[in-house]
Structures are given as structure tokens and as C-alpha cells.
Motif scaffolding. Sequence first.
Motif, PDB file in Angstrom:
ATOM      1  N   LEU A 221       0.837  -1.208   0.000  1.00  0.00           N
ATOM      2  CA  LEU A 221       0.000   0.000   0.000  1.00  0.00           C
ATOM      3  C   LEU A 221       0.871   1.257   0.000  1.00  0.00           C
ATOM      4  CD1 LEU A 221      -2.979  -0.782   2.432  1.00  0.00           C
ATOM      5  CD2 LEU A 221      -2.808  -1.139  -0.033  1.00  0.00           C
ATOM      6  N   HIS A 222       2.157   1.070   0.232  1.00  0.00           N
ATOM      7  CA  HIS A 222       3.091   2.213   0.333  1.00  0.00           C
ATOM      8  C   HIS A 222       4.188   2.038  -0.731  1.00  0.00           C
ATOM      9  CE1 HIS A 222       5.454   5.434   1.927  1.00  0.00           C
ATOM     10  NE2 HIS A 222       5.956   4.865   2.997  1.00  0.00           N
ATOM     11  N   GLY A 223       5.403   1.843  -0.324  1.00  0.00           N
ATOM     12  CA  GLY A 223       6.497   1.800  -1.297  1.00  0.00           C
ATOM     13  C   GLY A 223       6.475   0.567  -2.181  1.00  0.00           C
ATOM     14  N   HIS A 263      -4.364   8.170  -3.200  1.00  0.00           N
ATOM     15  CA  HIS A 263      -3.354   8.708  -2.281  1.00  0.00           C
ATOM     16  C   HIS A 263      -4.085   9.330  -1.097  1.00  0.00           C
ATOM     17  CE1 HIS A 263       0.129  10.940  -0.827  1.00  0.00           C
ATOM     18  NE2 HIS A 263       0.852  10.151  -1.596  1.00  0.00           N
ATOM     19  N   ARG A 264      -3.488   9.144   0.087  1.00  0.00           N
ATOM     20  CA  ARG A 264      -4.124   9.707   1.278  1.00  0.00           C
ATOM     21  C   ARG A 264      -4.197  11.240   1.190  1.00  0.00           C
ATOM     22  NH1 ARG A 264      -4.423   8.057   6.428  1.00  0.00           N
ATOM     23  NH2 ARG A 264      -5.355   6.205   5.526  1.00  0.00           N
ATOM     24  N   VAL A 265      -3.205  11.856   0.586  1.00  0.00           N
ATOM     25  CA  VAL A 265      -3.164  13.327   0.579  1.00  0.00           C
ATOM     26  C   VAL A 265      -3.543  13.897  -0.786  1.00  0.00           C
ATOM     27  CG1 VAL A 265      -1.679  15.345   0.955  1.00  0.00           C
ATOM     28  CG2 VAL A 265      -1.392  13.301   2.352  1.00  0.00           C
ATOM     29  N   TYR A 310     -16.722   6.462 -10.227  1.00  0.00           N
ATOM     30  CA  TYR A 310     -16.194   5.937  -8.954  1.00  0.00           C
ATOM     31  C   TYR A 310     -14.874   6.636  -8.620  1.00  0.00           C
ATOM     32  CZ  TYR A 310     -13.982   2.536  -5.775  1.00  0.00           C
ATOM     33  OH  TYR A 310     -13.336   1.939  -4.718  1.00  0.00           O
ATOM     34  N   PHE A 311     -13.989   6.697  -9.599  1.00  0.00           N
ATOM     35  CA  PHE A 311     -12.655   7.278  -9.353  1.00  0.00           C
ATOM     36  C   PHE A 311     -12.744   8.795  -9.217  1.00  0.00           C
ATOM     37  CE2 PHE A 311     -10.113   3.515  -9.668  1.00  0.00           C
ATOM     38  CZ  PHE A 311     -10.928   2.643 -10.377  1.00  0.00           C
ATOM     39  N   ILE A 312     -13.691   9.385  -9.954  1.00  0.00           N
ATOM     40  CA  ILE A 312     -13.862  10.842  -9.872  1.00  0.00           C
ATOM     41  C   ILE A 312     -14.397  11.220  -8.491  1.00  0.00           C
ATOM     42  CG2 ILE A 312     -15.161  12.816 -10.777  1.00  0.00           C
ATOM     43  CD1 ILE A 312     -15.088  11.344 -13.545  1.00  0.00           C
ATOM     44  N   LEU A 341      14.957   0.654  -4.560  1.00  0.00           N
ATOM     45  CA  LEU A 341      15.364   1.935  -5.165  1.00  0.00           C
ATOM     46  C   LEU A 341      14.606   3.092  -4.532  1.00  0.00           C
ATOM     47  CD1 LEU A 341      15.707   0.953  -8.922  1.00  0.00           C
ATOM     48  CD2 LEU A 341      17.477   1.989  -7.499  1.00  0.00           C
ATOM     49  N   PHE A 342      13.334   2.851  -4.239  1.00  0.00           N
ATOM     50  CA  PHE A 342      12.542   3.867  -3.537  1.00  0.00           C
ATOM     51  C   PHE A 342      13.207   4.172  -2.182  1.00  0.00           C
ATOM     52  CE2 PHE A 342       7.755   5.042  -2.866  1.00  0.00           C
ATOM     53  CZ  PHE A 342       8.087   6.136  -2.112  1.00  0.00           C
ATOM     54  N   ALA A 343      13.632   3.106  -1.497  1.00  0.00           N
ATOM     55  CA  ALA A 343      14.272   3.278  -0.177  1.00  0.00           C
ATOM     56  C   ALA A 343      15.585   4.049  -0.305  1.00  0.00           C
ATOM     57  CB  ALA A 343      14.521   1.917   0.463  1.00  0.00           C
TER      58      ALA A 343
HETATM   59  C1  SDX Z   1       2.888   5.907  -1.804  1.00  0.00           C
HETATM   60  O1  SDX Z   1       1.717   8.867   1.942  1.00  0.00           O
HETATM   61  C2  SDX Z   1       2.593   9.084   0.985  1.00  0.00           C
HETATM   62  O2  SDX Z   1       3.040  10.186   0.765  1.00  0.00           O
HETATM   63  C3  SDX Z   1       3.003   7.838   0.228  1.00  0.00           C
HETATM   64  C4  SDX Z   1       3.847   8.074  -1.023  1.00  0.00           C
HETATM   65  C5  SDX Z   1       5.211   8.598  -0.652  1.00  0.00           C
HETATM   66  O3  SDX Z   1       5.839   9.254  -1.495  1.00  0.00           O
HETATM   67  O4  SDX Z   1       5.715   8.240   0.460  1.00  0.00           O
HETATM   68  O5  SDX Z   1       3.205   8.986  -1.886  1.00  0.00           O
HETATM   69  C6  SDX Z   1       4.091   6.772  -1.764  1.00  0.00           C
HETATM   70  O6  SDX Z   1       2.762   5.079  -0.951  1.00  0.00           O
HETATM   71  C7  SDX Z   1       1.821   6.175  -2.823  1.00  0.00           C
HETATM   72  C8  SDX Z   1       0.580   5.220  -2.672  1.00  0.00           C
HETATM   73  C9  SDX Z   1       0.944   3.867  -3.274  1.00  0.00           C
HETATM   74  N1  SDX Z   1      -0.083   2.886  -2.969  1.00  0.00           N
HETATM   75  C10 SDX Z   1      -0.896   2.424  -3.933  1.00  0.00           C
HETATM   76  O7  SDX Z   1      -0.904   2.829  -5.096  1.00  0.00           O
HETATM   77  C11 SDX Z   1      -1.820   1.298  -3.484  1.00  0.00           C
HETATM   78  C12 SDX Z   1      -3.239   1.518  -4.041  1.00  0.00           C
HETATM   79  N2  SDX Z   1      -3.824   2.682  -3.386  1.00  0.00           N
HETATM   80  C13 SDX Z   1      -4.682   2.446  -2.241  1.00  0.00           C
HETATM   81  O8  SDX Z   1      -4.337   1.345  -1.464  1.00  0.00           O
HETATM   82  C14 SDX Z   1      -4.977   3.734  -1.464  1.00  0.00           C
HETATM   83  O9  SDX Z   1      -5.383   4.673  -2.386  1.00  0.00           O
HETATM   84  C15 SDX Z   1      -3.886   4.337  -0.590  1.00  0.00           C
HETATM   85  C16 SDX Z   1      -3.311   3.361   0.357  1.00  0.00           C
HETATM   86  C17 SDX Z   1      -2.812   4.923  -1.419  1.00  0.00           C
HETATM   87  C18 SDX Z   1      -4.541   5.478   0.221  1.00  0.00           C
HETATM   88  O10 SDX Z   1      -5.384   4.858   1.124  1.00  0.00           O
HETATM   89  P1  SDX Z   1      -6.435   5.687   2.027  1.00  0.00           P
HETATM   90  O11 SDX Z   1      -6.122   7.130   2.049  1.00  0.00           O
HETATM   91  O12 SDX Z   1      -6.551   4.968   3.318  1.00  0.00           O
HETATM   92  O13 SDX Z   1      -7.738   5.570   1.188  1.00  0.00           O
HETATM   93  P2  SDX Z   1      -8.838   4.485   1.449  1.00  0.00           P
HETATM   94  O14 SDX Z   1      -8.257   3.106   1.365  1.00  0.00           O
HETATM   95  O15 SDX Z   1      -9.563   4.865   2.692  1.00  0.00           O
HETATM   96  O16 SDX Z   1      -9.784   4.677   0.173  1.00  0.00           O
HETATM   97  C19 SDX Z   1     -10.833   5.628   0.152  1.00  0.00           C
HETATM   98  C20 SDX Z   1     -11.875   5.003  -0.775  1.00  0.00           C
HETATM   99  C21 SDX Z   1     -12.247   3.568  -0.363  1.00  0.00           C
HETATM  100  O17 SDX Z   1     -13.549   3.311  -0.823  1.00  0.00           O
HETATM  101  P3  SDX Z   1     -14.785   3.465   0.272  1.00  0.00           P
HETATM  102  O18 SDX Z   1     -14.436   2.528   1.410  1.00  0.00           O
HETATM  103  O19 SDX Z   1     -14.789   4.936   0.652  1.00  0.00           O
HETATM  104  O20 SDX Z   1     -15.993   3.023  -0.530  1.00  0.00           O
HETATM  105  O21 SDX Z   1     -11.310   4.898  -2.095  1.00  0.00           O
HETATM  106  C22 SDX Z   1     -11.187   3.507  -2.447  1.00  0.00           C
HETATM  107  C23 SDX Z   1     -11.291   2.710  -1.170  1.00  0.00           C
HETATM  108  O22 SDX Z   1     -11.821   1.417  -1.427  1.00  0.00           O
HETATM  109  N3  SDX Z   1      -9.846   3.362  -3.043  1.00  0.00           N
HETATM  110  C24 SDX Z   1      -9.597   2.606  -4.105  1.00  0.00           C
HETATM  111  C25 SDX Z   1      -8.220   2.768  -4.347  1.00  0.00           C
HETATM  112  N4  SDX Z   1      -7.691   3.597  -3.437  1.00  0.00           N
HETATM  113  C26 SDX Z   1      -8.710   3.953  -2.623  1.00  0.00           C
HETATM  114  N5  SDX Z   1     -10.393   1.814  -4.864  1.00  0.00           N
HETATM  115  C27 SDX Z   1      -9.758   1.177  -5.892  1.00  0.00           C
HETATM  116  N6  SDX Z   1      -8.447   1.283  -6.198  1.00  0.00           N
HETATM  117  C28 SDX Z   1      -7.646   2.082  -5.443  1.00  0.00           C
HETATM  118  N7  SDX Z   1      -6.337   2.192  -5.726  1.00  0.00           N
END
Ligand code: SDX
Length: 387
Positions: A221-223, A263-265, A310-312, A341-343
Amino acid sequence: MSSDATKGLEGIVAAKTYLSDVRGDVGELIYRGYDINQLAGNIGYEETVYLLHYGKLPNQSELSALKTKLVSYRQLPQGVIDLIQSLPKDTVPMNALRTGISALGCFDSSSEDNSPESLQEKALKIIAQIPIVTAYFHLYRQGRPLVESRPDLNEAANFLYLINGGTEAEKDSVDTLDMCYVLHADHGMNASTFASRVTVATLSDIYSAVTSAIGTLKGPLHGGANEAALNMLREIGDVKNIPKFIEKAKDKNDPFKLMGFGHRVYKNYDPRAKVMQKTCHEVLAEIGKKDDKILQVALELEKIALKDDYFIEKKLYPNIDFYSGITLNAMGFPSTMFTPLFAVARTAGWIAHWKEMYLDPKNRIGRPRQLSVSYTHLRAHETEADL
Ligand code: SDX
């Protein structure tokens, strides 16, 4: 005080930092006052290290002094090299990196000295040695001989020189890796930085903090998302399969998420993803793969997802990991090397955060509250026989 536990600490301000500013609503990333688009492609990793650590861009003599210092620290203790070469060859590279960095602390007699002078030296030592640990495990697991670093090469060029077994990389590859390092160098209170800040706040040692950070960054979910995103694109395989995966991602009963999205932010486009997308096109065009199937799937997936309600509604945009995996794959890196490499890149930011903390006389241990679920109602029905 809110009585609800804030899931994932969303929106909680955990610290004040001068290092980076992640402006999620507008999709901007600022390092010490400079927009990432001003820096990426214009300064290298060593300048970025200097900027994060000292708050200003270095002049030529300051940059040269930093590069000389980093080069002087590249030699790993022989005991750490022996340890790396004793690991099972199928060790997950992030686990090897976590082990190697932890071992560096055991071979550093000053590891427990948190004085500013000692921390400054250890900071540069870790920045210089984390790529060597990464490259040496990569060579070892491939059964190839280790290679001495070249003092005339910068960090990105030396890393490529090592993993190429002593062959110097093309300038384009060096510049691309260097730019990836800059984009990944720091990012506010991301999970791995936050985890390591909690470690530092207890006044533990800097090697323990790096180990906390590496273990946290590893998660998909992160790196780990860069590797997961490439694996997902490979699994999709063809643009005709995209609708099926989009539906899976939207299905609340399906744990599948689009790796590299959300992304959380950032509730707007991750500015780093835009730079990575452009770089991705350039790298693939350069190697004659502009019609690369994985890139076509990625572009079509992005196009479809960004138009889908959904994504929007959930403001899910591609993040840096969506294109970094394709780029690193095109450069010939195995996907298991993406997160190490990210690390390597993020070590610059991690250590700058720790410097901020170690030098803060008002530092306090990180200790949030918890919402304890009452057991009273459960205990009420117990009898002696239940105990
Ligand atoms: C990095 O924090 C940082 O700065 C991290 C980073 C950095 O430089 O250090 O930017 C690097 O970690 C980037 C993120 C990489 N991770 C991914 O790409 C994994 C896929 N993304 C998701 O797991 C998620 O979007 C997160 C983990 C990135 C963020 O999670 P949040 O903020 O806890 O969001 P959430 O899981 O609460 O989602 C909100 C909603 C949910 O739906 P509902 O429960 O509201 O109905 O959006 C949905 C989620 O199900 N959702 C997704 C989704 N991401 C969120 N649905 C489908 N696909 C996705 N990727």
C-alpha cells in the motif's frame, strides 16, 4: 476530543516540519520552498540531499564537499558484506536491505552516539551505504561478483555501475535514475517517514530508525506499490481486459485495488506521476518500445479510470508508483528492485526528518490515545465456570 479513533490517522497533524509540503488539493509537492517541477531534471540527488539537510541549494564547493564525503563512505564493513553473501539467494530484497542496514549499526562503534556531530556523519554514511547494500545483494543473488565503487561517479551512476557488474551506464539511464531519486526523496508524513519518526522520538539510534522505515516502506500500500502496479499491468495484459479490472476495483466485496492509484493526501494528480509519465514515454521511446504493451495498458487504464464516476467521486488519481514501475522495468531493473530503489532515494528525506527531531529540544515521545472497547458487557455474563 473526538471519541472516534481516526482510521489511519487521516488528517491528524503529527509534526511540524520544514522539509517538504505535500499540497494534496492542488497536486503540488514543495521541497524546502522549491516546487518539485523546478527541481526534477534540473538538480541531482546530491543537491537534493543538501537542500533537504541544510535548507538551501549548495554552491559548487558545498556540492563537491558533499559528494566527496558520500564517496568516502561507500565502503561497507567486511562483516556486512559477508552477512549479505550469507543470506538465502531468494531473500526478498527489501528484507535483505532491512537486514543489511541493521547490521551496519552493529559494525558502527558510534551507533549509539546521538550527538549532532556523530549523527551528521552517520547520516551521510547511511545515505552512501544503502545503495551499496542494495546493489551488492542484487549481484550476490544473481551469482555475480561484487564490484568496487568508482569514486568518479555520482550516486546514480555508481549504483548503475555496480548492478551492471562494472560497466558504466549510458548518460540517459543515469539521468533518469537520478531524477527518480529526486522525485522520491521526501514526502511529508508518509507511513515510512512517520514510522521512523516514532522510533527517533524515543531517542533510539539512527540505524533502528532506518530499519523501521524500510520495514514500513515495503508494504504494497506504500512503497511496494510500484512493483504491485507493474504486476497488475502485466496481469491485465491487454486493453480489452481493463473493464473487468475496473469493475473489480469498484466492487466493495473485492479486496482488489488499482495499484498506483489513489493517495491519502493527493486528491488531485500526484505531480510526481506527471513527471514520471513524461519520463516513462521518453525512456520507452529511447529504447524503441514506445508501443510497449504495458505502457499502452497503463495509458488506457488511466484514461478509463479518470473518466469513471467511482474514481472521480473518490478523487483517485495515478500516484508516482503508477509510472515508476514501468519506467524502471524499461530500464532493465527487475521488479523486486523497485522498492529498494525507492528506499535508496527516500533515505535522504528520512534522515533529514530525524535531524529535525534529534535537534529539537522539545522533542516528545509519540504516544497517541486508543479507544478501548469496553469488555464490561462481555464480563457481565461470565460465571465462575467461564474463568
Ligand atoms: C505511496 O503517503 C505518501 O506520501 C506515500 C507516497 C510517498 O511518497 O511516500 O506517496 C508513496 O505510498 C503512494 C501510494 C501507493 N499505494 C498504492 O498505489 C496502493 C493503491 N492505493 C490504495 O491502497 C490507497 O489509495 C492508498 C493506500 C494509497 C490510500 O489509502 P487511504 O487514504 O486509506 O484511502 P482508502 O483506502 O480509505 O480509500 C478511500 C476510498 C475507499 O472506498 P470506500 O471505502 O470509501 O468506498 O477509495 C477507495 C477505497 O476502497 N480506493 C480505491 C483505491 N484507493 C482507494 N479503490 C480502488 N483502487 C484504489 N487504488
